[in-house]
Scaffold this motif. Structure first.
Motif, mmCIF file in Angstrom:
data_model
loop_
_atom_site.group_PDB
_atom_site.id
_atom_site.type_symbol
_atom_site.label_atom_id
_atom_site.label_comp_id
_atom_site.label_asym_id
_atom_site.label_seq_id
_atom_site.Cartn_x
_atom_site.Cartn_y
_atom_site.Cartn_z
ATOM 1 N N THR A 269 -1.079 1.867 -10.093
ATOM 2 C CA THR A 269 -0.695 2.853 -10.615
ATOM 3 C C THR A 269 -1.452 3.855 -9.638
ATOM 4 N N LYS A 270 -0.586 5.469 -9.029
ATOM 5 C CA LYS A 270 -1.231 5.880 -8.180
ATOM 6 C C LYS A 270 -0.792 7.006 -9.198
ATOM 7 N N ARG A 271 -2.083 7.648 -9.764
ATOM 8 C CA ARG A 271 -1.850 8.501 -10.963
ATOM 9 C C ARG A 271 -0.844 9.892 -10.364
ATOM 10 N N THR B 2 1.086 -1.489 -0.257
ATOM 11 C CA THR B 2 -0.178 0.111 -0.093
ATOM 12 C C THR B 2 0.640 1.088 -0.556
ATOM 13 N N TYR C 1 4.141 4.064 -7.916
ATOM 14 C CA TYR C 1 3.555 2.991 -8.333
ATOM 15 C C TYR C 1 3.073 2.304 -6.869
ATOM 16 N N VAL D 289 3.155 3.822 -1.374
ATOM 17 C CA VAL D 289 3.576 4.519 -3.281
ATOM 18 C C VAL D 289 4.654 5.074 -2.697
ATOM 19 N N ARG E 130 -0.852 -3.824 -3.931
ATOM 20 C CA ARG E 130 -2.120 -4.227 -3.197
ATOM 21 C C ARG E 130 -1.379 -5.174 -1.892
#
Ligand code: CA
Length: 232
Positions: free
Chosen positions: A222-224, A175, A228, A177, A231
Motif C-alpha cells: 500500500t502506498k498510503r 513499483t 497500491y 503505484v 514490489r
C-alpha cells in the motif's frame, strides 16, 4: 465454441428472459432454479461463467458462491435485487468477480458478461504463439499469462479471475503505484460501475492467498494516501 453460462435464478420468468437474451448472443445457457441444483451443475458442466442470483430459496447466492469457490475459479457475477453496499462487499468477499444490481438493462448485463468472459475466451482461442508471452517472476512467485496462474514456491495460488488480473496487471508494472480509480478502470474495465472499495476488498483477498503474512505484505503493498503497487 460458444461459452457455456449457468444462470441460477429461482424466478422462472427472469431465468427465461436471461436464457433468451444470452442465447441470442450465441452463448450456451443452462438454468438452475435453486442452490443445490446450481452446485451440482457447476460440478458436472464445463462452464465459462455463472450468473448467480442472490435471493434463492434454502441455499442463498452467498452460500452457493462460497461453495462453488471451493472447487472452481469460474467467473461469478452476482445478481442482486438489493442495492446494498453490504451485499456487494460480502459477495466479493466470498469470491464473486462482479455483481449486477436488479433491475438491470440487457445491455448492461451483456457488457458485464463479455467483460468477465474475456479471460476465458483468450484461453480458449489461444491465439498467442507458444512462448510468445512472458512469465513474470516476482519474488518467489511466477505469473504465467498462458495458463492464467500464479505459482508461489511451485504451488498454485488459488486466485479468482479478478484477483489474477489485478495482481498480473500490477506485477507487469512493478513499483508503479496505481490509484483505486486507475485499477477499477484497468482491471475491472470502463463498463464497471463499482466503487473504490471493490479494489480494497479484492486486494485483501489477494493478500490473504498470496502473502505469507497478509498483515505485513511482501508483494502487494500500500502506498498510503495513493493506492497500491507490487514490489519488484
Ligand atoms: Ca431470486
Amino acid at each position: 465454441m460458444a461459452a457455456a453460462i449457468l444462470v441460477v435464478e429461482d424466478e422462472e420468468p427472469i431465468a427465461e428472459i436471461l436464457k433468451f437474451s444470452l442465447g441470442k448472443e450465441g452463448y450456451q445457457v443452462y438454468l438452475a432454479f435453486d442452490g443445490e441444483q446450481a452446485l451440482q451443475m457447476a460440478r458436472d458442466l464445463d462452464l465459462q461463467l455463472i450468473l448467480l442470483d442472490l435471493m434463492l430459496p434454502e441455499k442463498d447466492g452467498f452460500q452457493v458462491c462460497k461453495e462453488v469457490r471451493t472447487f472452481t475459479t469460474v467467473p461469478i457475477i452476482m445478481l442482486t435485487a438489493r442495492n446494498s453496499e453490504v451485499d456487494k462487499v460480502l459477495g466479493l468477499e466470498l469470491g464473486a468477480d462482479d455483481y449486477v444490481t436488479k433491475p438491470f438493462s440487457n445491455r448492461e448485463l451483456l457488457a458485464r458478461v463479455r467483460a468477465n468472459l474475456r479471460r476465458t475466451e483468450l484461453n480458449d482461442e489461444d491465439k498467442t504463439p507458444p512462448g510468445h508471452r512472458d512469465r513474470l517472476h516476482i519474488g518467489e512467485c511466477i505469473v504465467d499469462f498462458d495458463t492464467y496462474t500464479v505459482t508461489k514456491r511451485g504451488e498454485t495460488v488459488p486466485l479468482t479471475h479478478r484477483e489474477f488480473e489485478l495482481f498480473a496487471f500490477m506485477a507487469a508494472r512493478p513499483t508503479m503505484v496505481f490509484s483505486r480509480e486507475q485499477l477499477l478502470l484497468q482491471v475491472w474495465g470502463i463498463t464497471y460501475m463499482g466503487d473504490e472499495r471493490t479494489v480494497d476488498v479484492t486486494i485483501r483477498r489477494l493478500r490473504e492467498k498470496l502473502e505469507d503474512d497478509s498483515g505485513n505484505p511482501a508483494y502487494v503493498l500500500t502506498k498510503r494516501g495513493v493506492g497500491y503497487f507490487v514490489r519488484r
